[in-house]
Design an enzyme around this catalytic site. Structure first.
Site, PDB file in Angstrom:
ATOM      1  N   ASP A  11       0.784  -1.157   0.065  1.00  0.00           N
ATOM      2  CA  ASP A  11      -0.066  -0.042   0.010  1.00  0.00           C
ATOM      3  C   ASP A  11       0.937   1.240   0.061  1.00  0.00           C
ATOM      4  O   ASP A  11       1.242   1.948   0.996  1.00  0.00           O
ATOM      5  CB  ASP A  11      -1.046  -0.032   1.131  1.00  0.00           C
ATOM      6  CG  ASP A  11      -2.240  -1.064   1.028  1.00  0.00           C
ATOM      7  OD1 ASP A  11      -2.743  -1.234  -0.002  1.00  0.00           O
ATOM      8  OD2 ASP A  11      -2.724  -1.635   1.755  1.00  0.00           O
ATOM      9  N   LYS A  63     -10.358  -4.612  -6.991  1.00  0.00           N
ATOM     10  CA  LYS A  63     -11.887  -4.756  -6.738  1.00  0.00           C
ATOM     11  C   LYS A  63     -12.840  -4.107  -7.663  1.00  0.00           C
ATOM     12  O   LYS A  63     -13.660  -2.983  -7.620  1.00  0.00           O
ATOM     13  CB  LYS A  63     -12.326  -3.949  -5.264  1.00  0.00           C
ATOM     14  CG  LYS A  63     -11.410  -4.246  -4.176  1.00  0.00           C
ATOM     15  CD  LYS A  63     -11.830  -3.753  -2.896  1.00  0.00           C
ATOM     16  CE  LYS A  63     -11.005  -4.396  -1.759  1.00  0.00           C
ATOM     17  NZ  LYS A  63      -9.580  -3.762  -1.741  1.00  0.00           N
ATOM     18  N   PRO A  68     -21.214  -5.093 -16.402  1.00  0.00           N
ATOM     19  CA  PRO A  68     -20.588  -6.597 -16.887  1.00  0.00           C
ATOM     20  C   PRO A  68     -19.367  -6.291 -18.065  1.00  0.00           C
ATOM     21  O   PRO A  68     -18.491  -6.617 -18.130  1.00  0.00           O
ATOM     22  CB  PRO A  68     -21.934  -7.701 -17.291  1.00  0.00           C
ATOM     23  CG  PRO A  68     -22.931  -6.823 -16.567  1.00  0.00           C
ATOM     24  CD  PRO A  68     -22.845  -5.347 -16.514  1.00  0.00           C
ATOM     25  N   ASN A  69     -20.122  -5.586 -19.060  1.00  0.00           N
ATOM     26  CA  ASN A  69     -19.149  -5.521 -20.193  1.00  0.00           C
ATOM     27  C   ASN A  69     -17.823  -4.661 -19.700  1.00  0.00           C
ATOM     28  O   ASN A  69     -16.797  -5.231 -19.975  1.00  0.00           O
ATOM     29  CB  ASN A  69     -19.781  -4.594 -21.316  1.00  0.00           C
ATOM     30  CG  ASN A  69     -18.880  -4.454 -22.501  1.00  0.00           C
ATOM     31  OD1 ASN A  69     -18.647  -5.425 -23.021  1.00  0.00           O
ATOM     32  ND2 ASN A  69     -18.674  -3.226 -22.934  1.00  0.00           N
TER      33      ASN A  69
HETATM   34  O1  C5P Z   1      -2.522  -2.624   6.549  1.00  0.00           O
HETATM   35  P1  C5P Z   1      -3.721  -3.461   6.465  1.00  0.00           P
HETATM   36  O2  C5P Z   1      -3.225  -4.808   6.844  1.00  0.00           O
HETATM   37  O3  C5P Z   1      -5.138  -3.030   7.329  1.00  0.00           O
HETATM   38  O4  C5P Z   1      -3.953  -3.661   4.972  1.00  0.00           O
HETATM   39  C1  C5P Z   1      -5.145  -4.333   4.545  1.00  0.00           C
HETATM   40  C2  C5P Z   1      -5.079  -4.517   3.131  1.00  0.00           C
HETATM   41  O5  C5P Z   1      -6.088  -5.291   2.667  1.00  0.00           O
HETATM   42  C3  C5P Z   1      -5.544  -3.192   2.322  1.00  0.00           C
HETATM   43  O6  C5P Z   1      -4.447  -3.383   1.218  1.00  0.00           O
HETATM   44  C4  C5P Z   1      -6.832  -3.410   2.028  1.00  0.00           C
HETATM   45  O7  C5P Z   1      -7.183  -2.863   0.569  1.00  0.00           O
HETATM   46  C5  C5P Z   1      -7.198  -4.860   1.594  1.00  0.00           C
HETATM   47  N1  C5P Z   1      -8.543  -5.350   2.063  1.00  0.00           N
HETATM   48  C6  C5P Z   1      -9.157  -4.813   3.127  1.00  0.00           C
HETATM   49  N2  C5P Z   1     -10.630  -5.561   3.285  1.00  0.00           N
HETATM   50  C7  C5P Z   1     -11.264  -6.114   2.216  1.00  0.00           C
HETATM   51  C8  C5P Z   1     -10.457  -6.178   1.070  1.00  0.00           C
HETATM   52  C9  C5P Z   1      -9.243  -5.749   1.016  1.00  0.00           C
HETATM   53  O8  C5P Z   1      -8.571  -4.301   3.990  1.00  0.00           O
HETATM   54  N3  C5P Z   1     -12.516  -6.419   2.624  1.00  0.00           N
END
Ligand code: C5P
Length: 235
Positions: A11, A63, A68-69
């Site tokens: 990140d 994400k 859909p297209n």
């Molecule tokens: O720093 P941390 O461990 O909180 O980061 C969690 C990571 O998981 C982030 O990159 C976030 O975008 C991702 N994520 C999330 N919750 C979700 C899907 C993905 O925290 N439901």
């Protein structure tokens, strides 16, 4: 505990920092997660750069959530970049999910990317879900219904918080469970609202842990993993 269970979230928007993290953390993480922070400034070429720096597998976490297209186009482009896993929002509905599955399956095995669905972000709690987003169902129930929809339509698995692993497992059978929201007991939860420690989450049946700030911070990786309940020495 195998390093293959750990997905390190890169990140940052800084390419140099991401490459440094990959070099430092590859012995501890079997995959690296790339999101908008890296792909917006550097494009999907960043995937090849991270692989060249030692990233074994790439989890592209954009994400997808669109008609859909448009999602089919996005999955097609991403799939051709040799990513190991990618995400889409289950709330995009059945037609969007199916369109994504069709595109991912165009890539022959064993290179086909895994597609996993996000139901309710780990930063959202029942109050936000109901009072701001208008979903009256219990958060757990909402997640289970969406997760089942996704897997029934051909997704490889789902993303959920440590708090839902036990409930989701029977609903998705052998599907992959990816869990972000990993925190040491009593540690700062930052923006996460549903979380748990790594050791417990794996014991509950999660397949992969997504770990970001706890692993990319200043604490040495083995110490950080230990504080998350993950005994790396026994790997
Ligand atoms: O720093 P941390 O461990 O909180 O980061 C969690 C990571 O998981 C982030 O990159 C976030 O975008 C991702 N994520 C999330 N919750 C979700 C899907 C993905 O925290 N439901």
């Amino acid at each position: 505990m195998s390093r293959r269970k750990i997905i390190c979230a890169l990140d940052t928007g800084d390419r140099k920092e991401a490459i440094e993290w990959v070099k430092k953390l590859s012995p501890y993480a079997g995959a690296f997660k790339v999101g908008h922070g890296l792909t917006l400034p550097h494009g999907l070429d960043i995937i090849d750069e991270l692989k060249a720096a030692g990233a074994e597998r790439i989890f592209l976490d954009l994400k997808f959530h669109d008609i859909p297209n448009s999602v089919a186009l996005a999955v097609r482009e991403a799939a051709q970049r040799g990513v190991w896993m990618m995400t889409l929002h289950l709330s995009g509905g059945p037609a969007m999910i199916s369109a994504a599955v069709v595109e991912a399956r165009m890539i022959p095995e064993p290179s086909r990317p895994y597609l996993v669905g996000v139901s309710v972000l780990t930063s959202i709690d029942q109050h936000v879900l109901t009072d701001h987003l208008g979903v009256e169902r219990k958060l757990d129930d909402h997640m289970m219904i969406l997760s089942k929809l996704g897997v029934d339509l051909g997704l490889d698995g789902v993303v959920c918080s440590p708090e839902e692993v036990t409930k989701i497992r029977p609903v998705i059978g052998n599907g992959i469970i990816v869990t972000p929201g990993i925190r040491a007991v009593n540690a700062d939860s930052h923006d996460q609202r549903r979380f748990g420690d790594g050791g417990t989450t794996l014991a509950l049946g999660a397949d992969y842990l997504v770990i970001g700030r706890a692993l990319t911070g200043k604490i040495p990786p083995e110490e950080a993993l230990k504080s998350l309940g993950l005994d790396f020495a026994s790997a």
